[in-house]
Scaffold this active site. Structure first.
Site, PDB file in Angstrom:
ATOM      1  N   TYR A 166     -51.840  10.308 -24.106  1.00 29.64           N
ATOM      2  CA  TYR A 166     -50.791  10.761 -23.194  1.00 29.64           C
ATOM      3  C   TYR A 166     -51.323  11.131 -21.807  1.00 29.64           C
ATOM      4  O   TYR A 166     -50.834  10.602 -20.796  1.00 29.64           O
ATOM      5  CB  TYR A 166     -50.034  11.935 -23.821  1.00 29.64           C
ATOM      6  CG  TYR A 166     -48.822  12.364 -23.031  1.00 29.64           C
ATOM      7  CD1 TYR A 166     -47.661  11.594 -23.029  1.00 29.64           C
ATOM      8  CD2 TYR A 166     -48.828  13.541 -22.289  1.00 29.64           C
ATOM      9  CE1 TYR A 166     -46.539  11.976 -22.297  1.00 29.64           C
ATOM     10  CE2 TYR A 166     -47.720  13.940 -21.561  1.00 29.64           C
ATOM     11  CZ  TYR A 166     -46.578  13.155 -21.572  1.00 29.64           C
ATOM     12  OH  TYR A 166     -45.482  13.534 -20.847  1.00 29.64           O
ATOM     13  N   LYS A 170     -50.508   8.962 -18.328  1.00 28.17           N
ATOM     14  CA  LYS A 170     -49.819   9.552 -17.175  1.00 28.17           C
ATOM     15  C   LYS A 170     -50.688   9.483 -15.919  1.00 28.17           C
ATOM     16  O   LYS A 170     -50.171   9.282 -14.813  1.00 28.17           O
ATOM     17  CB  LYS A 170     -49.412  10.986 -17.485  1.00 28.17           C
ATOM     18  CG  LYS A 170     -48.300  11.088 -18.539  1.00 28.17           C
ATOM     19  CD  LYS A 170     -47.061  10.296 -18.143  1.00 28.17           C
ATOM     20  CE  LYS A 170     -45.909  10.520 -19.104  1.00 28.17           C
ATOM     21  NZ  LYS A 170     -44.689   9.770 -18.727  1.00 28.17           N
ATOM     22  N   THR A 201     -36.249  20.164 -23.728  1.00 29.45           N
ATOM     23  CA  THR A 201     -35.560  18.961 -24.176  1.00 29.45           C
ATOM     24  C   THR A 201     -35.653  18.865 -25.693  1.00 29.45           C
ATOM     25  O   THR A 201     -36.349  19.649 -26.343  1.00 29.45           O
ATOM     26  CB  THR A 201     -36.194  17.702 -23.562  1.00 29.45           C
ATOM     27  OG1 THR A 201     -37.545  17.591 -24.053  1.00 29.45           O
ATOM     28  CG2 THR A 201     -36.201  17.762 -22.043  1.00 29.45           C
TER      29      THR A 201
END
Length: 271
Positions: A166, A170, A201
């Site tokens: 990840y 990014k 979220t």
């Protein structure tokens, strides 16, 4: 929730694509764009999720703003071509794209990393963003200019141990955004990235609010709270609009100041 913002209709007549627009940050970006007058196309892999989001986005739309849905996978070039074609339908042109579709993977040290899982996350975040650039850019050039917003993360430049692909992906998105901005200045197409921190979220519901992990976010955030999707949406709306005409090649934090300190501690989640 964050405070309500009054829109001015600055995106009236704009057509904008938002990938991963059915939930979370993507839905928040789409809602802010439609509320300011944009004809927004949201895409994702599940039609039922998109339809539910579209109802909420349409209810918030103003100044002639609208929303339509299209299904597809941003890691499939054929799907991205179809998604972009759909986004041209409302106005015959494309003024902007928010490449929000992305995600993370399993928590692991690199010595135990599953290679296929690493590649999946890289494809979703890096390849997916590249395909969106590849197929939206010609239409924005044809429109006389436009704005592309990539979705990075606090993890793209602040260490996030155990996050595997990840942070790498990014950081890759940010490098791509900077290069695309440099290449396409003459075309008046701007490229910027947003770096969210912790955003409340559905995905982040995996972090219990009474856990040490969640507290590590709060402790490292000067404003002492977490963001909501609309907080990211307001910046996306600004970056798509002509108000940001002189901003390109930037990676902008929306993290309550978290980047001033250090990343979260997910050690308790590591398998």
């Amino acid at each position: 929730m964050s405070e309500s913002i009054t829109m001015a209709g600055n995106l009236r007549g704009y057509a904008v694509l938002v990938t991963g627009g059915g939930t979370g940050i993507g839905a928040g970006c789409a809602a802010a764009l439609a509320a300011d007058g944009a004809a927004v196309t949201i895409c994702g892999r599940r039609a039922e999720v998109l339809e539910e989001a579209a109802q909420k986005i349409a209810a918030a739309a103003d100044f002639g703003g609208s929303v339509q849905i299209v299904t597809g996978d941003v890691t499939s070039e054929e799907d991205v071509q179809s998604i972009v074609a759909k986004s041209l339908e409302p106005t015959g042109k494309l003024n902007g794209c928010v490449a929000n579709a992305g995600g993370g993977g399993m928590l692991s040290g690199y010595e135990d990393m599953d290679t296929a899982e690493f590649q999946r996350v890289m494809d979703l975040n890096v390849l997916g963003t590249m395909l969106c650039i590849k197929h939206t850019l010609p239409h924005m050039i044809q429109a006389g200019g436009g704005s592309f917003v990539g979705m990075s993360s606090l993890a793209g430049h602040i260490t996030h141990p155990w996050f595997g692909a990840y942070p790498v992906s990014k950081a890759g998105v940010e490098a791509m955004i900077r290069n695309a901005a440099d290449e396409n200045g003459p075309h008046k197409v701007r490229f910027n990235a947003i770096r969210p921190g912790f955003v409340a979220t559905e995905i982040m519901d995996m972090v219990p609010r009474d856990s040490e992990v969640y507290q590590s976010y709060i402790d490292n955030t000067p404003l002492g709270d977490v963001a909501y999707p609309e907080d990211i949406g307001y910046l996306a709306r600004f970056l798509i609009s002509a108000e940001s005409r002189w901003i390109t090649g930037q990676c902008i934090n929306v993290d309550g100041g978290h980047s001033l300190r250090r990343g979260p501690d997910f050690s308790s989640f590591k398998g």
